[in-house]
Design an enzyme around this catalytic site. Structure first.
Site, mmCIF file in Angstrom:
data_model
loop_
_atom_site.group_PDB
_atom_site.id
_atom_site.type_symbol
_atom_site.label_atom_id
_atom_site.label_comp_id
_atom_site.label_asym_id
_atom_site.label_seq_id
_atom_site.Cartn_x
_atom_site.Cartn_y
_atom_site.Cartn_z
ATOM 1 N N SER A 1 0.849 -1.185 0.000
ATOM 2 C CA SER A 1 0.000 0.000 0.000
ATOM 3 C C SER A 1 0.883 1.233 0.000
ATOM 4 O O SER A 1 2.107 1.144 0.068
ATOM 5 C CB SER A 1 -0.899 0.000 1.238
ATOM 6 O OG SER A 1 -0.106 0.258 2.378
ATOM 7 N N LYS A 2 0.232 2.381 -0.073
ATOM 8 C CA LYS A 2 0.919 3.674 -0.129
ATOM 9 C C LYS A 2 2.032 3.818 0.904
ATOM 10 O O LYS A 2 3.067 4.426 0.630
ATOM 11 C CB LYS A 2 -0.102 4.804 0.093
ATOM 12 C CG LYS A 2 -0.750 5.258 -1.188
ATOM 13 C CD LYS A 2 0.039 6.407 -1.814
ATOM 14 C CE LYS A 2 -0.146 6.470 -3.306
ATOM 15 N NZ LYS A 2 1.072 6.468 -4.075
ATOM 16 N N ARG A 3 1.774 3.274 2.088
ATOM 17 C CA ARG A 3 2.785 3.521 3.122
ATOM 18 C C ARG A 3 4.087 2.762 2.854
ATOM 19 O O ARG A 3 5.114 3.030 3.465
ATOM 20 C CB ARG A 3 2.233 3.253 4.528
ATOM 21 C CG ARG A 3 2.000 1.850 4.853
ATOM 22 C CD ARG A 3 1.114 1.642 6.057
ATOM 23 N NE ARG A 3 0.641 0.286 5.996
ATOM 24 C CZ ARG A 3 1.345 -0.774 6.357
ATOM 25 N NH1 ARG A 3 2.544 -0.618 6.868
ATOM 26 N NH2 ARG A 3 0.859 -1.980 6.228
#
Ligand code: GLU
Length: 441
Positions: A211-213
């Site tokens: 994911s984005k993180r």
């Protein structure tokens, strides 16, 4: 044998994600390997969240990667087929309308259409996972549409896959639990079951879903970072797939030959930026000098007073050695080749220690011995090195080579002095040594 047809139905509710690109790649490779077709279908039935911009972004990203589809459909434009299927299910009694409490608005009644679930065990064969069995009893009579003209994902996907003659449904593992529902709908409609393959999810280093993180997840971001499409595709193919031999660097054409769903692993595929960088560098190094130079932003370098294309060609191997992707290019690392560097005299002292008088003596020696070299020795790294090596070894290599390198480059970090001398050439090198000697005096 039936012609192989694969499909990917991305929802245009976001930009092209790395996971979708990977699913497209696998569907594309499988279809092309078997002389089949790859179908792209924009699953735009979620009217609130789907946008034209996202659809364009997905199409452009896939075009950039060179993963061309043979056919393109927009699900919302084919709604009559879904209506016909719902009517058929209602007529045969395999589905029914039901008036229920709205989940969104309290006290409001809504109509939904539910599939009459025969409640049985379903086993399907998955190319990656082998036989997979689900008990569908717990699913109950699940909703397949909000109205005759408002089908939900499971119904729409089943109808479209059948209508488009899809033989293989290859998608992410997150869809595996959708498969029994979709098979129940297929059976109720009397359709043939496609062959399934569920690909392992792409995970971050901490083994949670990417994911984005974890960093960039959209294809655009990687493109902007200066990865090549060849490198990016090659890396995507390696996510969860193990080639037969040692070779890991493949062109798209080679991947069509080599890629094999049977060698896709079941467990999650861990995304590694380091590996992507390595793969990309291998692809960058396959570029010709001309292609490579086109990828670099040389606008500021080209404006420097000593710039010439011939010199840039000599500097290029240094750049190639360092870069994994074009965005890593830092013009300051090579600007000194094309402009006289500026620096403080103290910087000429090795480790900031010692006496400038000694530095002067060393540079004078180096200047003398370098001036005595024949012209052709200036393009011979070994000859350049030999001319100062004995002296430097005797009085201290750092004390001689550091100021030499510094007065040529003006940088703490740069290639070795002999490489710089050979690129700058006799006249410019001696001039820079002279400048250093003048500064010290
Ligand atoms: N629209 C779904 C997605 O974006 C498609 C799933 C499927 O391949 O059936 O993941």
């Amino acid at each position: 044998m039936k012609k192989i047809r694969t499909r990917v139905p991305p929802s245009p509710t976001g930009v092209l994600h790395m996971g979708t690109a990977r699913t497209v790649l696998v569907n594309y490779l499988f279809a092309k390997k078997h002389g089949g077709d790859f179908v792209l279908r924009s699953e735009d039935t979620d009217k609130e969240r789907s946008t034209k911009e996202f659809e364009d972004n997905i199409l452009e990203g896939l075009k950039w990667l060179g993963l061309d589809h043979d056919e393109f459909y927009r699900q919302s434009e084919d709604i009559e087929h879904h209506i016909a299927a719902i009517e058929k299910l209602l007529e045969s009694g395999a589905a029914y309308e039901s008036e229920e409490e709205s989940k969104k608005e309290e006290g409001k009644k809504v109509m939904v259409i539910r599939l009459k679930n025969p409640g049985k065990e379903i086993t399907f064969n998955d190319i990656v996972r082998g036989d997979v069995t689900f008990d569908t009893t717990e699913l109950g009579d699940f909703v397949i549409a909000r109205a005759k003209d408002d089908p939900l994902y499971h119904l729409a996907v089943v109808v479209d896959d059948e209508r488009m003659g899809i033989t293989h449904v290859i998608r992410g593992e997150d869809h595996i639990s959708n498969t029994p529902r979709q098979i129940l709908i297929q059976e109720a409609l009397g359709y043939e079951r496609p062959i399934y393959a569920h690909l392992p999810l792409i995970l971050g280093a901490d083994k949670s879903k990417l994911s984005k993180r974890h960093g960039a997840t959209s294809v655009d971001e990687y493109r902007q970072m200066g990865y090549t499409k060849e490198g990016f595709i090659n890396y995507l193919a390696l996510l969860g797939w193990h080639p037969v031999g040692e070779q890991e660097i493949f062109t798209l054409k080679e991947l069509i030959e080599e890629f094999d769903l049977e060698r896709v692993q079941k467990g999650g595929a861990i995304f590694s930026l380091e590996k992507l960088d390595w793969v990309n560098k291998e692809h960058l190094n396959k570029l010709s000098d001309k292609e490579y130079l086109e990828g670099l932003d040389l606008s500021e370098i080209e404006n420097l007073p000593q710039f010439s294309s011939e010199k840039m060609e000599k500097v290029l191997p240094i750049v190639r050695e360092r870069l994994h992707k074009f965005s890593e290019f830092d013009k300051d690392e090579i600007a000194f080749f094309f402009a006289v560097p500026e620096y403080e005299i103290e910087d000429l002292l090795f480790k900031g220690k010692g006496d400038l008088k000694d530095t002067k003596k060393h540079l004078e020696y180096v200047k003398k011995t370098l001036s005595e070299l024949q012209n052709d020795a200036w393009s011979d790294l070994e000859a350049l090195k030999a001319s100062v090596w004995d002296y430097a070894s005797e009085v201290g290599r750092g004390d001689v080579l550091w100021p030499l390198r510094y007065c040529l480059s003006g940088r703490d970090k740069s290639p070795d002095p002999f490489t710089i001398l050979s690129i700058l050439g006799r006249e410019e090198s001696l001039k820079r040594i002279d400048t250093a000697l003048e500064k010290i005096s």
